[in-house]
Design a protein around this motif. Structure first.
Motif, short mmCIF file in Angstrom:
data_model
loop_
_atom_site.label_atom_id
_atom_site.label_comp_id
_atom_site.label_asym_id
_atom_site.label_seq_id
_atom_site.Cartn_x
_atom_site.Cartn_y
_atom_site.Cartn_z
N ALA A 37 0.82 -1.20 0.00
CA ALA A 37 0.00 0.00 0.00
C ALA A 37 0.86 1.25 0.00
O ALA A 37 2.04 1.21 0.36
N PRO A 38 0.28 2.39 -0.39
CA PRO A 38 1.03 3.64 -0.26
C PRO A 38 1.49 3.91 1.16
O PRO A 38 2.50 4.58 1.37
N THR A 39 0.76 3.39 2.14
CA THR A 39 1.12 3.57 3.54
C THR A 39 2.21 2.60 3.99
O THR A 39 2.65 2.68 5.15
N GLY A 40 2.66 1.72 3.11
CA GLY A 40 3.78 0.87 3.48
C GLY A 40 3.73 -0.51 2.88
O GLY A 40 2.68 -1.01 2.49
N LEU A 41 4.90 -1.12 2.79
CA LEU A 41 5.05 -2.50 2.33
C LEU A 41 5.01 -3.42 3.54
O LEU A 41 5.87 -3.34 4.42
N GLY A 57 -1.72 8.24 -4.63
CA GLY A 57 -1.11 7.45 -3.56
C GLY A 57 -0.30 6.34 -4.19
O GLY A 57 -0.87 5.39 -4.74
N GLU A 58 1.02 6.43 -4.17
CA GLU A 58 1.90 5.45 -4.80
C GLU A 58 2.59 4.58 -3.74
O GLU A 58 2.94 5.07 -2.66
N VAL A 59 2.79 3.32 -4.09
CA VAL A 59 3.49 2.41 -3.18
C VAL A 59 4.96 2.81 -3.14
O VAL A 59 5.63 2.84 -4.17
N PRO A 60 5.51 3.10 -1.95
CA PRO A 60 6.88 3.59 -1.88
C PRO A 60 7.91 2.47 -1.78
O PRO A 60 7.66 1.42 -1.18
N GLY A 61 9.06 2.71 -2.36
CA GLY A 61 10.21 1.84 -2.13
C GLY A 61 10.08 0.41 -2.62
O GLY A 61 10.78 -0.48 -2.12
N PHE A 62 9.21 0.17 -3.61
CA PHE A 62 9.04 -1.19 -4.09
C PHE A 62 10.03 -1.47 -5.22
O PHE A 62 9.98 -0.85 -6.28
N VAL A 63 10.93 -2.42 -5.00
CA VAL A 63 11.89 -2.85 -6.01
C VAL A 63 11.57 -4.31 -6.32
O VAL A 63 11.91 -5.21 -5.54
N PRO A 64 10.89 -4.58 -7.42
CA PRO A 64 10.41 -5.95 -7.67
C PRO A 64 11.52 -6.98 -7.72
O PRO A 64 11.34 -8.12 -7.30
N GLY A 93 -14.35 17.63 -2.98
CA GLY A 93 -14.36 17.92 -4.41
C GLY A 93 -13.77 16.81 -5.25
O GLY A 93 -13.14 17.07 -6.27
N GLY A 94 -13.98 15.57 -4.85
CA GLY A 94 -13.45 14.44 -5.61
C GLY A 94 -12.45 13.65 -4.80
O GLY A 94 -12.16 13.95 -3.64
N HIS A 95 -11.88 12.64 -5.44
CA HIS A 95 -10.93 11.78 -4.74
C HIS A 95 -9.58 11.77 -5.46
O HIS A 95 -9.45 12.27 -6.57
N VAL A 96 -8.60 11.18 -4.79
CA VAL A 96 -7.27 10.99 -5.35
C VAL A 96 -7.10 9.50 -5.64
O VAL A 96 -7.39 8.66 -4.78
N PRO A 97 -6.63 9.13 -6.83
CA PRO A 97 -6.41 7.71 -7.12
C PRO A 97 -5.16 7.20 -6.40
O PRO A 97 -4.28 7.97 -6.00
N GLY A 98 -5.09 5.89 -6.26
CA GLY A 98 -3.90 5.28 -5.69
C GLY A 98 -3.67 3.90 -6.27
O GLY A 98 -4.40 3.45 -7.16
N GLU A 99 -2.64 3.24 -5.78
CA GLU A 99 -2.29 1.90 -6.24
C GLU A 99 -2.02 1.01 -5.04
O GLU A 99 -1.64 1.48 -3.96
#
Length: 409
Positions: A14-18, A51-58, A225-231
């Motif tokens: 999640a954007p909040t952490g791996l 909202g992007e997932v941080p620090g992910f190195v596949p 006024g709307g939402h923010v997308p994330g992954e």
């Protein structure tokens, strides 16, 4: 008596952490992960935050042979499945060949992979298009790749109901368990962080155009006024309690006690939306009343009309200010199908820890909604949570999850 369906493993990306620990630590602190898009240049688009997932190195988690054939979302899903099995102390290779199923949800499939290959087609020619494009873009690709990686040949499936998908996948997994399957890994990891996917999301008309991460996504607020997308999202290991006990498991995150899904009437019909019916049906399925629910994890659209409709459903079911309501997705953005699955994982952690995570950045909740909106972490005994989700196009889903403090049905 039907065997209880229990959650024995969580895999969170999640954007909040791996991972579970990092995600929960960020969430309970109210640490928002919304910021400017970095996966592509969003400067020319009206919406520039995600909202992007941080620090992910596949490459740190997956073999190199998988890199050419997988989209970013599929790589996240594979890692989430690995972590969910590890968390459940399960070695799938030692389970019966047809004893584990996989059910995921998706709204976009491998959009980034597909965007890149279509770009190659247009600019370079068909000989430059990867053969893996034949499946890497597809909605069911996460189900397929998780099944292949772990040798899982039990029932599989994919649900395509947009934001409601994470709950629908878990609901389908629950049906398989009630039919006698010992174990299912289910949930959703979703998102489309590429220009092609961004345009598709913009077409909904629901994205916020604010450039301030603290003011862009404000569900139930006067300034909504709307939402923010994330992954991102979560995959969960679900088992019958009989299966878990046979493996020697005596403690789990909680149970999935109730689930229901409904569909809204056509726009312009004059009939009300059916989120309330879904919530009531999920409670009926769990054989509990509204008074047994200690917290609601809201869908939290962030658009005034949809916020008002959800608030009306909650108010009619529980009464004015009748139950704490939270929307921790204000820290991640809306993760398409992955959002509801992550909400279930977060709800289970909240039930275990006895803390309602906050709805961040909301400073002026609309009083007419009459919601007990949780704006700061609230420590309180929790036994059950109701998770709500709505997908674009009229999909509604609701799920009742019970924690360690809930009595066994």
């Amino acid at each position: 008596m039907t065997a209880a369906v229990v959650v024995t493993g969580l895999g969170v990306v999640a954007p909040t952490g791996l991972g579970v620990r990092e995600h929960w630590s960020s969430t309970v602190r109210g640490a928002s992960a919304i910021g400017p898009v970095t996966r592509f240049d969003a400067g020319r688009y009206p919406s520039k935050l995600a909202g992007e997932v941080p620090g992910f190195v596949p490459e740190d988690h997956l073999p190199s042979r998988l890199m050419p054939q997988t989209d970013h979302m599929t790589r996240l899903a594979l890692v989430a499945a690995d972590w969910a099995f590890q968390d459940a102390a399960v070695d799938p290779s030692k389970l019966p060949e047809y004893g584990v199923g996989v059910v995921t949800a998706s709204s976009a499939g491998g959009f980034e992979f597909g965007h890149r290959e279509l770009q190659n087609l247009w600019s370079l020619g068909p000989q430059y298009v990867s053969a893996y494009q034949s499946f890497a873009w597809f909605y069911a690709v996460n189900t397929g790749q998780v099944s292949i990686r772990h040798g899982l040949r039990g029932p599989g499936g994919v649900l395509v109901t947009e934001q409601a998908g994470g709950l629908d996948a878990l609901g389908q997994a629950r049906r398989q368990l009630r039919r006698g399957l010992p174990m299912v890994v289910a949930g959703a990891v979703d998102g489309s962080p590429c220009p092609w996917g961004w345009v598709a999301q913009l077409s909904s008309g629901g994205l916020s155009t604010s450039d301030d991460p603290r003011r862009a996504y404000l569900p139930f607020d006067a300034a909504a006024g709307g939402h923010v997308p994330g992954e991102g999202g979560a995959l969960l290991v679900l088992e019958s309690d009989e299966s878990a006990r046979a493996r020697g498991v005596t403690r789990w995150y909680g149970r999935i006690d109730g689930y229901a899904a409904t569909f809204d009437p056509p726009p312009g019909s004059g009939r009300p939306p059916n989120l309330l019916r879904a919530a009531q049906a999920a409670l009926d399925d769990a054989e509990v009343g509204p008074e047994a629910v200690d917290v609601v994890f809201a869908d939290a659209s962030g658009t005034p009309d949809e916020d008002a409709a959800e608030a009306d459903a909650v108010r009619r079911l529980f009464g004015p200010y009748g139950v704490p309501v939270t929307a921790p997705k204000t820290m991640t953005g809306r993760l398409s199908a992955g959002g509801a699955a992550l909400d279930v994982a977060t709800a289970l952690l909240a039930l275990r820890e006895g803390v309602v995570p906050p709805t961040v950045n909301v400073s002026r909740p609309r009083p007419e909604y009459e919601l007990d909106l949780v704006l700061a972490p609230r420590r309180t005994p929790l036994a059950r949570a109701l998770v709500l989700a709505r997908g674009r196009g009229g999909f509604n889903a609701a799920m009742v999850v019970a924690g360690p403090r809930a009595e066994t049905r």
